[in-house]
Design a protein around this motif. Structure first.
Motif, short mmCIF file in Angstrom:
data_model
loop_
_atom_site.label_atom_id
_atom_site.label_comp_id
_atom_site.label_asym_id
_atom_site.label_seq_id
_atom_site.Cartn_x
_atom_site.Cartn_y
_atom_site.Cartn_z
N PHE A 1 56.92 47.18 51.57
CA PHE A 1 55.69 46.37 51.71
C PHE A 1 54.50 47.28 51.99
CE2 PHE A 1 57.08 41.97 51.72
CZ PHE A 1 58.46 42.11 51.83
N TYR A 2 54.70 48.31 52.83
CA TYR A 2 53.61 49.20 53.21
C TYR A 2 53.38 50.28 52.17
CZ TYR A 2 54.22 46.49 57.34
OH TYR A 2 54.31 45.40 58.19
N GLU A 3 54.42 50.59 51.43
CA GLU A 3 54.32 51.66 50.43
C GLU A 3 53.78 51.15 49.10
OE1 GLU A 3 58.29 53.30 50.53
OE2 GLU A 3 57.92 54.30 52.45
N LYS A 4 53.87 49.84 48.88
CA LYS A 4 53.37 49.28 47.61
C LYS A 4 52.74 47.90 47.76
CE LYS A 4 54.80 47.46 43.11
NZ LYS A 4 55.87 47.16 42.16
N LEU A 5 53.54 46.92 48.21
CA LEU A 5 53.16 45.51 48.02
C LEU A 5 51.83 45.13 48.67
CD1 LEU A 5 56.72 43.90 48.42
CD2 LEU A 5 55.66 44.91 46.40
N LEU A 6 51.58 45.65 49.88
CA LEU A 6 50.33 45.28 50.56
C LEU A 6 49.12 46.02 49.97
CD1 LEU A 6 51.64 45.19 54.24
CD2 LEU A 6 51.03 43.21 52.83
N LEU A 7 49.37 47.00 49.14
CA LEU A 7 48.26 47.77 48.54
C LEU A 7 47.74 47.11 47.26
CD1 LEU A 7 49.92 51.32 48.80
CD2 LEU A 7 48.45 50.17 50.49
N LEU A 8 48.53 46.18 46.74
CA LEU A 8 48.24 45.70 45.37
C LEU A 8 46.97 44.86 45.28
CD1 LEU A 8 51.87 44.82 44.16
CD2 LEU A 8 50.51 46.88 43.66
N LYS A 9 46.66 44.09 46.32
CA LYS A 9 45.51 43.18 46.20
C LYS A 9 44.20 43.94 45.93
CE LYS A 9 43.61 42.25 50.85
NZ LYS A 9 43.17 43.61 51.05
N ASP A 10 44.09 45.14 46.47
CA ASP A 10 42.87 45.93 46.26
C ASP A 10 42.90 46.72 44.96
OD1 ASP A 10 41.71 45.03 48.59
OD2 ASP A 10 42.70 46.57 49.80
N ARG A 11 44.00 46.60 44.22
CA ARG A 11 44.10 47.36 42.96
C ARG A 11 44.14 46.44 41.75
NH1 ARG A 11 47.77 52.62 44.71
NH2 ARG A 11 46.89 52.76 46.79
N MET A 12 43.81 45.18 41.97
CA MET A 12 43.78 44.24 40.84
C MET A 12 42.60 44.57 39.93
SD MET A 12 46.14 41.93 40.69
CE MET A 12 47.62 42.41 41.55
N ASN A 13 42.79 44.33 38.65
CA ASN A 13 41.75 44.67 37.67
C ASN A 13 40.85 43.49 37.35
OD1 ASN A 13 42.94 47.35 37.01
ND2 ASN A 13 44.63 46.08 36.28
N THR A 14 41.43 42.29 37.29
CA THR A 14 40.69 41.14 36.77
C THR A 14 40.35 40.17 37.91
OG1 THR A 14 42.71 39.83 36.42
CG2 THR A 14 42.02 41.29 34.62
N GLU A 15 39.33 39.36 37.68
CA GLU A 15 38.92 38.37 38.69
C GLU A 15 40.06 37.39 38.97
OE1 GLU A 15 36.35 38.48 40.71
OE2 GLU A 15 36.01 40.39 39.68
N THR A 16 40.71 36.92 37.91
CA THR A 16 41.82 35.98 38.10
C THR A 16 42.94 36.65 38.90
OG1 THR A 16 41.29 35.18 35.90
CG2 THR A 16 43.33 34.37 36.86
#
Ligand code: ADP
Ligand code: NI
Length: 215
Positions: free
Chosen positions: A171-186
């Motif tokens: 979770f700390y190494e990947k999953l919680l980081l993903l929201k700030d790495r999204m590309n699109t508005e959706t």
């Protein structure tokens, strides 16, 4: 061959291939990523055929599932006679989709890759993401959690690949980081909700783990 029939053939091939996959990368993961990609694509620019084909094929040669040097995707595209630029772009989307470590740059470089990357990452988050993560951890015989082992921020893909850390660390190494790495508005919108759910889950997890502080 018409695009619709290439997609239908690919659906049948991939569904068959992943039917017994038990690490959270089964056909239904592929199916959800395909649906999410189409949903995001409705609000973005991008060639839908490239997006759908890459979403359907994206895990066929994944290192976690098939070891290093498989080339099923290329072989499948050859069988369908998908050639030239279309073939190159589908393969490039797939190459750009994967997460490779917290400190490794995986910026998607063109619109179709941005969409498929968001779709794959959304399926790593939220309630389904949690289920998939423990499923994968179990398949690798990982501990659920060990407070003595701290999460790491991997600086290279190979360090990330070699990790055998307990599943909570993921979770700390990947999953919680993903929201700030999204590309699109959706992608960002859906990610926000799934992120909050993972945070709530972890809060409860640690409440139960540290039972003496509560009672
Ligand atoms: P990616 O190509 O970005 O890795 P995938 O579609 O292959 O995306 O799925 C990755 C998912 O596999 C993770 O979100 C998680 O559920 C599971 N997974 C991968 N590595 C680990 C790990 N070290 N511990 C637990 N789950 C993992
Ligand atoms: Ni995937």
């Amino acid at each position: 061959m018409k695009e619709d029939s290439l997609i239908a053939k690919t659906v049948a091939y991939v569904r068959d291939y992943f039917v017994d996959e038990g690490t959270g990368h089964d056909w239904w993961h592929i199916y959800r990523v395909w649906q999410l990609a189409k949903l995001i694509a409705r609000r973005e620019e991008g060639d839908l055929f490239l997006i759908e084909m890459a979403a359907l094929l994206h895990d066929l040669d994944d290192w976690k599932l098939s070891g290093s040097n498989s080339c099923r995707t290329g072989e499948w595209l050859s069988r369908l006679k998908v050639e030239g630029n279309t073939r190159r772009k589908i393969l490039q989307i797939i190459e750009e989709v994967s997460f490779k470590g917290a400190e490794v740059n995986t910026t998607a470089s063109f619109p179709e890759a941005c969409i498929v990357q968001d779709a794959d990452r959304l399926d790593a988050m939220g309630a389904i993401g949690i289920a998939r993560t423990f499923s994968y951890g179990g398949s690798k015989k990982r501990l659920i959690y060990n407070p003595a082992i701290q999460p790491e921020r991997h600086h290279s893909f190979s360090a990330y690949q070699k990790s055998t850390a307990p599943t909570i660390n993921h979770f700390y190494e990947k999953l919680l980081l993903l929201k700030d790495r999204m590309n699109t508005e959706t992608g960002k919108e859906i990610a926000m909700e799934r992120h909050k759910f993972m945070e709530a889950y972890l809060e409860q997890f640690f409440l139960e783990w540290n039972v003496e502080t509560k009672y």
